[in-house]
Write a protein that holds these residues in place. Structure first.
Motif, PDB file in Angstrom:
ATOM      1  N   ASP A 111       0.855  -1.187   0.000  1.00 32.61           N
ATOM      2  CA  ASP A 111       0.000   0.000   0.000  1.00 32.61           C
ATOM      3  C   ASP A 111       0.892   1.238   0.000  1.00 32.61           C
ATOM      4  N   GLU A 149       0.074  10.036   3.644  1.00 32.54           N
ATOM      5  CA  GLU A 149      -1.122   9.632   2.896  1.00 32.54           C
ATOM      6  C   GLU A 149      -2.112   8.957   3.819  1.00 32.54           C
ATOM      7  N   GLU A 150      -1.588   8.187   4.786  1.00 36.32           N
ATOM      8  CA  GLU A 150      -2.488   7.398   5.626  1.00 36.32           C
ATOM      9  C   GLU A 150      -3.106   8.217   6.755  1.00 36.32           C
ATOM     10  N   GLN A 218      -7.301  -3.063  -2.734  1.00 34.90           N
ATOM     11  CA  GLN A 218      -7.321  -3.204  -1.284  1.00 34.90           C
ATOM     12  C   GLN A 218      -8.496  -4.010  -0.738  1.00 34.90           C
ATOM     13  N   HIS A 414      -4.199  -2.962   4.641  1.00 35.12           N
ATOM     14  CA  HIS A 414      -3.998  -2.337   5.963  1.00 35.12           C
ATOM     15  C   HIS A 414      -3.735  -3.422   7.002  1.00 35.12           C
TER      16      HIS A 414
HETATM   17 MN    MN Z   1      -3.749   2.791   2.922  1.00 34.70          MN
END
Ligand code: MN
Ligand code: GLV
Ligand code: MN
Length: 440
Positions: A111, A149-150, A218, A414
């Protein structure tokens, strides 16, 4: 433009693969306690990944810069003369690809890094095509790496792209704090940025003609029940159609901190109980709304002792739905439920919105270009709506933007089980290179 495959010269070193690039960072930020990787922005691990990226870019002769918001850029320029003289002019209408290197706590290996490594590997393929006279570029190509980003450190996702594009006010962003109370402004300063210069960057934005982000899929969008046929798994690649609207809220419950042994059950005002009831309500209320997703993934009791009734409990909630009105209605229901559970426990409850992004529809023309290129490698590649957030989703408000998703056979993300097969990663690089070639 018709793509003619360029065989590598026989004496060339073996081409860079995503696998070989990711192998070099396989130990960085590995988290033995949680499993997977913990690479929050400006942690030692994320800084090491930034250095790795800059070194890889420099090894390719790319000019690298870190902009005022901490976004890394690596430029594969066209000779300036071809684009009207100055280097700046030659970077106008650039094609930009890239992703991020930070992770959620205990996240997977792909990711973010998959998009960055694929961008470098695709660039290698394009450089080989150019060297063989099979690619004649009009435009510069840049690889970009976006910080935070997260939102796993400062709570708001896609902070780099939000700051750059003006989607978040710099004063608000700079005041965001991490778990230690360090503000984004302080952390940025410690990492060599000038907080006074952080914020909208029209010049950087104007240079981006088109942005393409390749990302690991994802969920079960490519290898789930909709796509798995009798012959096996679904297609290796998809082209992004939309990003599901999503937001984050903090729910704070306040009660009376007290002694676990001396406080009779009927005398308590325990915010942990109100929080627990609310977690169940989040699940129940979201399940009643078709296609809604709502998650409580983080909860923090204060002071947080086994033999202490908490005085305050904060929990963070992530809610997503394709229709922004449904998200708003669901969050309102949850807020009512939280206040009722708080009152029943003799506590108070408060809900604060931390971020909210509407559903994004990617640029149809760019999606058509991406589909054409992607389907040469993966003929069955579908259009895919993703439930995950991306910098591409933020940038889509300002520039034509598109995404390529690469199959994830576990359907898990994740989390450490996130996976991409080598052949699928190679297909992603080839499709990305072909797509970029058309755009260049
Ligand atoms: Mn992510
Ligand atoms: C990031 O991956 C998100 O969807 O929250
Ligand atoms: Mn991501």
């Amino acid at each position: 433009m018709t793509y003619t495959p360029v065989p590598p010269p026989s004496d060339a070193p073996s081409p860079t693969t995503v696998n070989s690039l990711l192998a070099a960072i396989a130990d960085v930020g590995a988290d033995p306690r949680r499993g997977g990787y913990s690479r929050p922005v400006w942690s030692d691990a994320e800084r090491e990944l930034r250095s790795w990226f800059l070194a890889e870019a420099a090894a390719r002769g790319l000019e690298t810069t870190t902009d005022a918001n901490g976004v890394l850029w690596a430029w594969w320029d066209v000779p300036a003369a071809r684009r009207g003289g100055s280097l700046e002019a030659s970077r106008s209408d650039a094609v930009v690809t890239g992703s991020h290197l930070d992770s959620v706590p205990g996240g997977g290996a792909f990711d973010g890094p998959l998009g960055v490594a694929s961008a470098l590997a695709a660039l290698d393929q394009l450089a080989a095509r150019e060297a063989a006279g099979a690619l004649h570029r009009e435009r510069a190509l840049a690889v970009a790496v976006f910080p935070e980003e997260e939102g796993s450190r400062f709570g708001v996702a896609c902070l780099g792209s939000r700051l750059l594009s003006g989607a978040i006010a710099p004063e608000r962003a700079l005041a965001l704090t991490d778990a230690e109370g360090i503000t984004l402004g302080e952390a940025a300063e410690r990492n060599g940025l000038d907080p006074r210069r952080m914020g909208p960057d029209p010049a950087a934005l104007d240079r981006i003609g088109r942005f393409v982000e390749l990302h690991v899929e994802q969920g079960r969008g490519l290898d789930g029940p909709d796509h798995r046929g009798p012959a096996g798994p679904g297609p290796a690649l998809a082209v992004g159609s939309t990003v599901l609207g999503h937001g984050r809220w903090r729910l704070s419950f306040r009660g009376q901190g007290n002694h676990a042994g001396t406080t009779l059950m009927q005398d308590r005002a325990d915010p942990m109980v109100a929080a627990a009831e609310t977690v169940l309500a989040v699940r129940r209320l979201a399940a009643a709304r078709p296609d809604a997703r709502a998650t409580v993934g983080r909860i923090s009791p204060i002071p947080g002792g086994t033999n202490v009734i908490a005085s305050r409990v904060d929990l963070w909630m992530d809610v997503r739905h394709a229709e922004d009105e449904v998200t708003a209605a669901l969050v309102a229901e949850i807020a009512d439920s939280a206040r009722a559970h708080a009152a029943a426990e003799g506590c108070t409850g408060e809900l604060v919105e931390e971020s909210l992004s509407g559903t994004v529809h990617f640029d149809p023309q760019l999606a058509a270009t991406l589909s054409g290129a992607v389907r040469r490698t993966a003929p069955a590649a579908p259009m895919l709506a993703t439930g995950a957030g991306h910098d591409a989703g933020v940038l889509a408000a300002r520039v034509p933007t598109g995404m390529i998703h690469v199959r994830n056979p576990t359907g898990i993300s994740h989390a450490p089980e996130e996976h991409v097969e080598d052949d699928d990663a190679a297909a992603g690089v080839l499709a990305l290179a072909d797509a970029l070639e058309e755009l260049l």
